[in-house]
Every structure is written in structure tokens, then in C-alpha cells.
Design an enzyme around this catalytic site. Structure first.
Site, PDB file in Angstrom:
ATOM      1  N   GLU A 142       5.356 -12.507   1.339  1.00  0.00           N
ATOM      2  CA  GLU A 142       5.802 -11.590   0.287  1.00  0.00           C
ATOM      3  C   GLU A 142       7.031 -10.802   0.736  1.00  0.00           C
ATOM      4  O   GLU A 142       6.901  -9.811   1.442  1.00  0.00           O
ATOM      5  CB  GLU A 142       4.668 -10.616  -0.038  1.00  0.00           C
ATOM      6  CG  GLU A 142       3.345 -11.279  -0.364  1.00  0.00           C
ATOM      7  CD  GLU A 142       2.158 -10.357  -0.122  1.00  0.00           C
ATOM      8  OE1 GLU A 142       2.089  -9.285  -0.748  1.00  0.00           O
ATOM      9  OE2 GLU A 142       1.300 -10.689   0.721  1.00  0.00           O
ATOM     10  N   HIS A 149       3.264 -12.960  -5.243  1.00  0.00           N
ATOM     11  CA  HIS A 149       2.063 -13.062  -4.417  1.00  0.00           C
ATOM     12  C   HIS A 149       1.414 -14.440  -4.492  1.00  0.00           C
ATOM     13  O   HIS A 149       0.190 -14.547  -4.638  1.00  0.00           O
ATOM     14  CB  HIS A 149       1.081 -11.966  -4.831  1.00  0.00           C
ATOM     15  CG  HIS A 149       0.180 -11.495  -3.739  1.00  0.00           C
ATOM     16  ND1 HIS A 149      -0.738 -12.321  -3.124  1.00  0.00           N
ATOM     17  CD2 HIS A 149       0.063 -10.294  -3.139  1.00  0.00           C
ATOM     18  CE1 HIS A 149      -1.392 -11.617  -2.211  1.00  0.00           C
ATOM     19  NE2 HIS A 149      -0.927 -10.393  -2.197  1.00  0.00           N
ATOM     20  N   ASP A 197      -1.830  -9.658   8.489  1.00  0.00           N
ATOM     21  CA  ASP A 197      -1.677  -8.985   7.194  1.00  0.00           C
ATOM     22  C   ASP A 197      -0.717  -7.827   7.453  1.00  0.00           C
ATOM     23  O   ASP A 197      -1.074  -6.663   7.327  1.00  0.00           O
ATOM     24  CB  ASP A 197      -3.043  -8.496   6.682  1.00  0.00           C
ATOM     25  CG  ASP A 197      -2.993  -8.052   5.227  1.00  0.00           C
ATOM     26  OD1 ASP A 197      -1.895  -8.035   4.652  1.00  0.00           O
ATOM     27  OD2 ASP A 197      -4.065  -7.712   4.679  1.00  0.00           O
ATOM     28  N   ARG A 210       0.800  -1.231   0.000  1.00  0.00           N
ATOM     29  CA  ARG A 210       0.000   0.000   0.000  1.00  0.00           C
ATOM     30  C   ARG A 210       0.830   1.276   0.000  1.00  0.00           C
ATOM     31  O   ARG A 210       1.904   1.323   0.598  1.00  0.00           O
ATOM     32  CB  ARG A 210      -0.918   0.005   1.234  1.00  0.00           C
ATOM     33  CG  ARG A 210      -1.963  -1.070   1.159  1.00  0.00           C
ATOM     34  CD  ARG A 210      -2.815  -1.185   2.413  1.00  0.00           C
ATOM     35  NE  ARG A 210      -3.835  -2.211   2.191  1.00  0.00           N
ATOM     36  CZ  ARG A 210      -3.600  -3.522   2.273  1.00  0.00           C
ATOM     37  NH1 ARG A 210      -2.420  -3.986   2.600  1.00  0.00           N
ATOM     38  NH2 ARG A 210      -4.581  -4.376   2.032  1.00  0.00           N
ATOM     39  N   HIS A 213      -0.704  -2.571  -4.630  1.00  0.00           N
ATOM     40  CA  HIS A 213      -0.126  -3.505  -5.611  1.00  0.00           C
ATOM     41  C   HIS A 213      -0.040  -2.962  -7.047  1.00  0.00           C
ATOM     42  O   HIS A 213      -0.347  -3.665  -8.012  1.00  0.00           O
ATOM     43  CB  HIS A 213      -0.931  -4.810  -5.610  1.00  0.00           C
ATOM     44  CG  HIS A 213      -0.782  -5.612  -4.347  1.00  0.00           C
ATOM     45  ND1 HIS A 213       0.293  -5.516  -3.514  1.00  0.00           N
ATOM     46  CD2 HIS A 213      -1.604  -6.548  -3.779  1.00  0.00           C
ATOM     47  CE1 HIS A 213       0.139  -6.356  -2.490  1.00  0.00           C
ATOM     48  NE2 HIS A 213      -0.996  -6.981  -2.622  1.00  0.00           N
TER      49      HIS A 213
HETATM   50  C1  GLA Z   1      -1.694  -8.251   0.209  1.00  0.00           C
HETATM   51  C2  GLA Z   1      -2.311  -7.326   1.160  1.00  0.00           C
HETATM   52  C3  GLA Z   1      -3.615  -7.865   1.631  1.00  0.00           C
HETATM   53  C4  GLA Z   1      -4.522  -8.172   0.479  1.00  0.00           C
HETATM   54  C5  GLA Z   1      -3.826  -9.081  -0.491  1.00  0.00           C
HETATM   55  C6  GLA Z   1      -4.629  -9.277  -1.730  1.00  0.00           C
HETATM   56  O1  GLA Z   1      -1.151  -9.330   0.790  1.00  0.00           O
HETATM   57  O2  GLA Z   1      -1.468  -7.020   2.243  1.00  0.00           O
HETATM   58  O3  GLA Z   1      -4.232  -6.936   2.471  1.00  0.00           O
HETATM   59  O4  GLA Z   1      -4.876  -6.988  -0.174  1.00  0.00           O
HETATM   60  O5  GLA Z   1      -2.590  -8.570  -0.851  1.00  0.00           O
HETATM   61  O6  GLA Z   1      -5.941  -9.629  -1.478  1.00  0.00           O
END
Ligand code: GLA
Length: 373
Positions: free
Chosen positions: A337, A202, A272, A103, A128
Site C-alpha cells: 500500500e 488495498h 505489517d 492508523r 482506514h
Molecule cells: C492494513 C493494516 C493491517 C490490517 C489490514 C486490514 O494493511 O496495516 O494491520 O488492518 O489493513 O486487515
């Protein structure tokens, strides 16, 4: 494989024992994008019979087949059986993510005194690489012989201003499968104008190929992580994991603490977040190890990146039906990731993501598979 139009490149390697690959790469058609551009599917195989399929659409990793503890091959990533699935709706399954993975707050950043505006595609933020990121473009493929074995090279030039980012960015992604069951991705990029870059991969892993991932045991060598606000933008703090559900320094099941009453877990609806990996920046090394007790499969994630986004499939809700008719449910997969920290262009204290003309961006990610009895 018996597909029409198939070409196979097979080579003996002569590199170091761990890197050496005596594998093969086959290529075949994989359909067309909506504007009629043909897309291909590449199948990488190594001497042990492991198999990885990659498309030059979005640089997508379509499948990864590796043995379980009984030697049974199985696919360990989520995705679709055909291109149509990816074109219709995909939460970045297997995607090559760029130009900026993760982000950027409010879709804005300032570089050399100029403010750049990106598409806001995730709540109030950019995620992304935008509406049509690197996961939704067709890459120029070539299969090449190297001393270490055959590789698939994908190239893409992202134009100055594409998705709001400055500079013509030339990107190369090289995929290879080592004989010790490592899927290696080597990204390089150059620019003709100052820009920001953060490329990652990803794949959604499910090491037993069924059910949720809460039983999987994770180790992340990180003393700190970057806590976020309710829109998943880092606050700027590097917070110690000690005494929190974010402490994975000792191997711990994903599900052991995921539902604890913790503000950060609530913001992410699970994990996350970005972990700050304990190692010298730029040094290639272990970022995470995951053991799946059902299958015995082990995944080790290696890279030289400073951060690791560990995401537990919290947005999966059963509405996407993937390979073999599996309707992907909440937490049916995890992503690991390796990347620079989220929102780095707006966070002066985070390692820089600025790429200037004359510099070469490099990022190598390896997903290495083995088994534990
Ligand atoms: C990343 C983000 C998540 C989500 C995924 C895709 O990992 O951190 O919040 O948006 O991508 O769904």
C-alpha cells in the site's frame, strides 16, 4: 462478455508506447447495496488479454487476470465472487482506502487548533477512514475516452464531518489498464477546509492464485522503516533496516525471516509496517518488486508516495471464504500500500498529510505485471 445491459467502449490510443492502451471497458450491473442503491461492475481489458474488474462500490478491485510464465491467465487478487461477500465481511479486499489510509492514534488529531475525534475501529486506534470509509460508499462512475485509451473515473464527495474529518472533500479516482499490463490508479482530491488525506489501494495479492505467499521474493528499496508500538502506531523513529528482518534491499523470500524472534515482527504478527522508500519525495518510481517463483509472475509497485505499507495477511485465519470457495488462510496474500506514513497527523516529523483549500492532492499508484522465466 454477454451480460444484459452491457455497454462497451473501445478506442484506439495515440499516447506514448508504454502508456498506450487499445483496450476496452465494459459495464454491467453488480447488485445493490443494503439500502437498494444499484452498483456496477466494470471490466477493463487490454490488447494483451489482461483483464481487471472494478466496482463503483468502494472503488473495489474485484479481480486482476494476468498471464503466468506459460501465458496462462490467472486471477492474482483475493476477494469475493459477488457483491454480497463484500457487503458482509471484508478486510478491505481490493479497497479504495480513505479518507485516511492506515492508523491514527486513539482516533484523535489536532488541526489548526481544533481537536477532531474519529471512530476507534482497530484496538484503541482509527483505521482506514472509519466505520464507513471510502471502501464502503458508492462512487459515481463514468467511462471516458482519453488519448491514452479508455479510463474508468469514479467520483465521491465526502461531506464535512463525515467519519469525523473536517472539510467537504471531492475525490476522483481514475482507473486504467495499460497495454504493458499496468493497472494505474490516479487519485486527486480538493477540499473547502483544511483537512488530512491519505488515499491508498488495498489489494491482497497472491501471484500464483493459491497457497501462502511465504515463497514470494520481495525487494523494497528502503534503508529505513517506521517501527511501531504494540498497537501498530509508529513510535516516530525512522529505523535503519540494516541487519534486521526488515531489510528487503536485496530480493528476499517473505518467509525467510518472518518468524524470527523480533519484537517488531511480534507486534505485527508478521510484516505489517511502513517502509520509508529511498527516493525524492513526490517522484514517481519503484516502491517494491515481488517475484513469485511458482507462476513466474512479477509485480512492480510504483508511486510517488513517501511510504509503503507491506502487510502479509496476518489477520487472515480461514474464516473468510472467497472466490471459487478458497478459505483464505494465514498469510495467503500480501498487500503493498503506497501511502503517507501511518499516524502522520500526530507525528510532526513525518511528511505532511494536510490538504488546504486551493491545493490539489494527487497520488498515482501503478501495479505493473510481467513474468520472469
Ligand atoms: C492494513 C493494516 C493491517 C490490517 C489490514 C486490514 O494493511 O496495516 O494491520 O488492518 O489493513 O486487515
Amino acid at each position: 462478455m454477454a451480460a444484459v445491459g452491457l455497454t462497451i467502449l473501445s478506442l484506439g490510443g495515440c499516447a506514448s508506447p508504454t502508456e498506450q492502451s487499445t483496450g476496452q471497458i465494459a459495464r454491467e450491473p453488480f447488485g445493490h447495496t443494503k439500502d437498494g442503491t444499484p452498483v456496477e461492475l466494470f471490466t477493463l481489458r487490454n490488447a494483451k488479454g489482461a483483464e481487471v474488474r472494478i466496482s463503483n462500490y468502494g472503488g473495489l478491485v474485484i479481480s486482476i487476470k494476468v498471464p503466468d510464465r506459460n501465458g496462462q491467465m490467472g486471477d492474482v487478487v483475493l476477494g469475493y465472487d459477488d457483491l454480497a461477500g463484500y457487503l458482509k465481511d471484508s478486510p478491505y479486499f481490493g479497497a479504495m482506502v480513505g479518507r485516511y489510509g492506515n492508523r491514527i492514534a486513539k482516533g484523535k488529531f489536532t488541526l489548526d487548533g481544533t481537536e477532531y475525534t474519529l471512530a476507534v475501529n482497530n484496538g484503541p486506534n482509527a483505521l482506514h477512514g472509519g466505520i464507513k470509509g471510502f471502501d464502503k460508499v458508492v462512487w459515481e462512475p463514468s467511462v471516458m475516452a482519453t488519448p491514452a485509451g479508455p479510463v474508468l473515473e469514479l467520483r465521491y464527495v465526502s461531506k464535512d464531518g463525515e467519519e469525523g474529518y473536517p472539510g467537504n472533500l471531492s475525490v476522483t479516482a481514475v482507473y486504467s489498464l495499460t497495454d504493458d499490463n499496468g493497472l494505474k490508479l490516479e487519485y486527486t482530491a480538493t477540499t473547502d477546509k483544511d483537512t488530512v488525506v491519505n488515499l491508498t489501494q488495498h489489494s491482497y495479492f497472491n501471484l500464483s492464485g493459491k497457497g501462502d505467499i511465504l515463497k514470494d521474493v520481495v525487494m523494497i528499496p528502503a534503508d529505513k522503516y517506521t517501527p511501531v508500538d504494540s498497537t501498530l502506531i509508529p513510535t516516530g523513529e525512522l529505523r535503519p533496516v540494516e541487519g534486521t528482518p526488515f531489510d528487503f534491499r536485496q530480493p528476499t523470500a517473505i518467509g525467510a525471516r518472518i518468524n524470527q524472534n523480533d519484537e517488531q515482527l511480534k507486534f505485527g504478527n508478521g510484516y505489517d509496517h511502513n517502509w520509508v522508500i529511498n527516493k525524492t519525495p513526490g517522484e514517481f518510481g519503484l516502491m517494491a518488486r515481488v517475484y513469485d517463483p511458482d507462476s513466474g509472475r512479477v509485480l512492480e509497485v510504483l508511486s510517488a508516495e513517501p511510504g509503503l505499507q507491506f502487510y502479509t495477511g496476518n489477520f487472515l485465519d480461514g474464516h473468510l471464504t472467497g472466490k471459487g470457495g478458497w478459505a483464505y488462510q494465514f498469510r495467503d496474500a500480501f498487500c503493498m500500500e503506497p501511502q503517507h506514513f501511518p499516524d502522520s497527523p500526530n507525528q510532526p516529523n513525518f511528511p505532511s498529510v494536510v490538504l488546504k483549500p486551493g491545493q490539489v492532492y494527487k497520488n498515482t499508484i501503478e501495479f505493473r505485471f510481467s513474468v520472469q522465466k
